[in-house]
Scaffold this motif. Sequence first.
Motif, short mmCIF file in Angstrom:
data_model
loop_
_atom_site.label_atom_id
_atom_site.label_comp_id
_atom_site.label_asym_id
_atom_site.label_seq_id
_atom_site.Cartn_x
_atom_site.Cartn_y
_atom_site.Cartn_z
N ARG A 71 -7.78 -0.91 -6.82
CA ARG A 71 -6.65 -1.35 -5.99
C ARG A 71 -6.54 -2.87 -6.00
O ARG A 71 -5.44 -3.43 -6.04
CB ARG A 71 -6.83 -0.81 -4.56
CG ARG A 71 -5.77 -1.30 -3.58
CD ARG A 71 -4.40 -0.74 -3.86
NE ARG A 71 -3.41 -1.34 -2.98
CZ ARG A 71 -2.36 -2.03 -3.37
NH1 ARG A 71 -2.13 -2.22 -4.67
NH2 ARG A 71 -1.52 -2.55 -2.50
N THR A 81 0.72 4.32 7.02
CA THR A 81 0.18 3.00 6.73
C THR A 81 1.25 1.98 7.04
O THR A 81 2.41 2.16 6.64
CB THR A 81 -0.24 2.88 5.25
OG1 THR A 81 -1.32 3.78 4.99
CG2 THR A 81 -0.69 1.47 4.91
N PRO A 121 0.82 -1.22 0.00
CA PRO A 121 0.00 0.00 0.00
C PRO A 121 0.85 1.27 0.00
O PRO A 121 1.94 1.30 0.55
CB PRO A 121 -0.80 -0.13 1.30
CG PRO A 121 0.10 -0.93 2.21
CD PRO A 121 0.80 -1.91 1.31
#
Length: 275
Positions: A233, A67, A52
């Motif tokens: 994604r 993240t 990510p």
Amino acid sequence: MVSTRKKTKSVTRQRANSAPSKQVVLLEEDEESTELIPQGTIRSEVNFLAYPFFALSRKDAAHRLKTEYHTTIERGDERLNVYWKVSANPEYGYPSPFDRKVHKAIEQIVSNLERPIKNPVPLGSLYHIAQLLNLKDSGRFYSNIKAAIQRIVTTSVESKRTFYDKGKKRWLEATFHLYDQAVFVGEALPNGEVADTNYLFLGNWYLDNINTRYVKPLDFTYYRSLKNNIASRLYELLGVKFYGMGRHPYIRYRYSTLCQLLPVTQYQRPSKAKE
């Protein structure tokens, strides 16, 4: 647990009963062909597809400053803790869904350049980037594109045995950037010259992997047709897993792992998770 039927290839093996996400190393025969890729296809660096970087909602981007992804994997005879962390600069904020679209447009520009690609990369006009994003001719959009690039420049990545350096065939333990520097029209380049267009300095490890063809082709037209950010994604993440088509009949994730890799909020209620 999320189970996705398809074949996949990985050189990292993990215990079937724990079913965490597998790290990806594309083998030589799986990597991109040296032939020209079809029109409308972009070359995306594998690590930044597998892990990510961008938030998937504006609300999340407004509140997120980092993240993190971590897991335990088996590599050879060793059992290792691996870690991936993306940290935003509080002044500029966390990379947003719009920033992700800008990055994909930049990947398309880079994909059409002659190899080897060298820094600084000429991006052309902000109007050209806006066209790739199907945005109207607007000064506000140009300002948003510049802000997106600057936000990515100021965001750092920390890798502990997660980022794969294909040229040196090693797992990176370092802190680095996706983009190192942006120089816009009229600003001074490092050599003292005035920029005649917009230039971008790609991060060294990211650039090296592009030049050593550690990339996965994505259908940019199909990608842009996916209006939901989670769907696009998943196309990035699962496309890497499916690429190469190995012996395994499916990919299996823990729900908690998938939430880290997208990234999205982890819910306790199954109905909310499916939603």
